[in-house]
Motif scaffolding. Structure first.
Motif, PDB file in Angstrom:
ATOM      1  N   SER A  48       1.710  -4.155   2.240  1.00 27.52           N
ATOM      2  CA  SER A  48       1.100  -3.845   0.848  1.00 27.52           C
ATOM      3  C   SER A  48       1.040  -5.165  -0.038  1.00 27.52           C
ATOM      4  O   SER A  48       0.189  -5.375  -0.915  1.00 27.52           O
ATOM      5  CB  SER A  48       1.813  -2.834   0.202  1.00 27.52           C
ATOM      6  N   ALA A  49       2.298  -5.928  -0.095  1.00 30.29           N
ATOM      7  CA  ALA A  49       2.316  -7.160  -0.990  1.00 30.29           C
ATOM      8  C   ALA A  49       1.435  -8.248  -0.618  1.00 30.29           C
ATOM      9  O   ALA A  49       0.959  -9.036  -1.270  1.00 30.29           O
ATOM     10  CB  ALA A  49       3.856  -7.618  -0.997  1.00 30.29           C
ATOM     11  N   LEU A  56      -0.810  -0.595  -7.633  1.00 32.51           N
ATOM     12  CA  LEU A  56      -1.460   0.524  -7.714  1.00 32.51           C
ATOM     13  C   LEU A  56      -1.345   1.198  -6.186  1.00 32.51           C
ATOM     14  O   LEU A  56      -0.978   2.456  -6.155  1.00 32.51           O
ATOM     15  CB  LEU A  56      -3.043   0.263  -7.344  1.00 32.51           C
ATOM     16  N   ASP A  57      -1.151   0.492  -5.141  1.00 36.96           N
ATOM     17  CA  ASP A  57      -0.717   1.071  -3.742  1.00 36.96           C
ATOM     18  C   ASP A  57       0.609   1.508  -3.651  1.00 36.96           C
ATOM     19  O   ASP A  57       1.042   2.758  -3.348  1.00 36.96           O
ATOM     20  CB  ASP A  57      -0.764   0.136  -2.970  1.00 36.96           C
ATOM     21  N   GLN A  58       1.798   1.054  -4.362  1.00 34.37           N
ATOM     22  CA  GLN A  58       3.006   1.458  -4.538  1.00 34.37           C
ATOM     23  C   GLN A  58       2.998   2.881  -5.446  1.00 34.37           C
ATOM     24  O   GLN A  58       3.688   3.556  -5.067  1.00 34.37           O
ATOM     25  CB  GLN A  58       3.836   0.364  -5.247  1.00 34.37           C
ATOM     26  N   THR A  83      -6.686   6.544  -4.482  1.00 31.45           N
ATOM     27  CA  THR A  83      -6.970   5.785  -3.080  1.00 31.45           C
ATOM     28  C   THR A  83      -8.280   5.124  -3.005  1.00 31.45           C
ATOM     29  O   THR A  83      -8.386   3.966  -2.639  1.00 31.45           O
ATOM     30  CB  THR A  83      -6.503   6.856  -2.132  1.00 31.45           C
ATOM     31  N   GLY A  84      -9.243   6.044  -3.740  1.00 30.31           N
ATOM     32  CA  GLY A  84     -10.675   5.377  -3.710  1.00 30.31           C
ATOM     33  C   GLY A  84     -10.795   4.114  -4.482  1.00 30.31           C
ATOM     34  O   GLY A  84     -11.378   2.990  -4.251  1.00 30.31           O
ATOM     35  N   SER A  96       4.104   6.366  -3.975  1.00 31.39           N
ATOM     36  CA  SER A  96       5.087   7.122  -4.810  1.00 31.39           C
ATOM     37  C   SER A  96       4.811   8.487  -5.106  1.00 31.39           C
ATOM     38  O   SER A  96       5.414   9.634  -5.049  1.00 31.39           O
ATOM     39  CB  SER A  96       5.819   6.484  -6.115  1.00 31.39           C
ATOM     40  N   LEU A  97       3.295   8.813  -5.734  1.00 36.68           N
ATOM     41  CA  LEU A  97       2.933  10.120  -6.234  1.00 36.68           C
ATOM     42  C   LEU A  97       2.548  10.884  -5.212  1.00 36.68           C
ATOM     43  O   LEU A  97       2.716  12.030  -5.330  1.00 36.68           O
ATOM     44  CB  LEU A  97       1.742   9.701  -7.068  1.00 36.68           C
TER      45      LEU A  97
END
Length: 227
Positions: free
Chosen positions: A72-73, A192-194, A214-215, A198-199
């Motif tokens: 992700s990073a 945004l990915d994190q 996600t889009g 989390s959500l």
């Protein structure tokens, strides 16, 4: 963006690494120093073509391939094969910036260094000094992590390794070419990915807001990625 990754290697894996590295043949780090680095570099390095360096480096790459926070990073496109260094007896590496473009060993390819990584292979109490000091927009940050933990930071950062005055500091280090070369854009994608990760567990499967977020993530990645 400066981020630490916990438990890239387990404590048992670190012990196995150290069993090999503690009996390895270390070379003067000046052998791999460039013209500018030669004046500020005092350490030892493992020959990157040595069998044990390749074996341990490949093990690190396998671990990173399954590490979600690293993916992700970094959004890795290419990774320079991990190298190994050792600092002791006042060894240090003065302020420097990593080279922008590096030839990849064993190939005709090159790598653009977007991110630098240091994986610590000894516990902080094993040595005095040896902090990795990284200059950031918010001032200098010193990093000295637990064995098995890793720090990622922009290769464009001015950084240094403080003198080791007791014991020995043993680490692996390498560079990553990201699919997204701009650090600011890469940081936005990471945040945004994190947030999405989390959500997601809090919402029903197929939640339209999660799908929309996600889009947005993938459309930004599609716009910014260089592949």
């Amino acid at each position: 963006m400066l981020i630490t990754l916990d438990n890239v290697l387990s404590k048992d894996e670190v012990r196995q690494f150290r069993a090999h590295l503690d009996r390895a043949e270390w070379q003067d780090g000046l052998k791999t120093a460039g013209t500018l680095a030669a004046g500020v570099k005092q350490n030892q390095q493992l020959d990157e073509s040595a069998g044990i360096a390749i074996e341990l480096g490949n093990h690190i790459l396998r671990r990173l391939g399954g590490h979600p926070l690293f993916i992700s990073a970094a959004l890795p496109e290419k990774i320079y094969p991990p190298k190994f260094n050792r600092y002791s007896g006042g060894g240090h590496y003065g302020a420097h910036v990593d080279g922008a473009v590096m030839p990849l060993p064993g190939s005709h390819g090159t790598l653009r260094s977007d991110l630098s990584a240091t994986l610590f292979l000894c516990e902080p109490e094993e040595y005095d000094g040896g902090e990795l000091t990284i200059e950031t927009a918010f001032g200098a940050q010193q990093v000295k992590l637990e064995a098995g933990d890793m720090v990622l930071y922009p290769s464009s950062s001015l950084h240094r390794v403080e003198p080791v005055t007791r014991g020995a500091r043993v680490c692996s280090f390498f560079w990553i070419q990201s699919m997204v070369r701009d650090d600011g854009k890469r940081t936005l994608l990471f945040d945004l990915d994190q947030s999405i990760q989390s959500l997601t567990p809090q919402q029903a499967k197929g939640d339209p807001d999660i799908l929309q977020l996600t889009g947005v993530y993938h459309n930004l990645l599609r716009r910014w990625a260089e592949v």
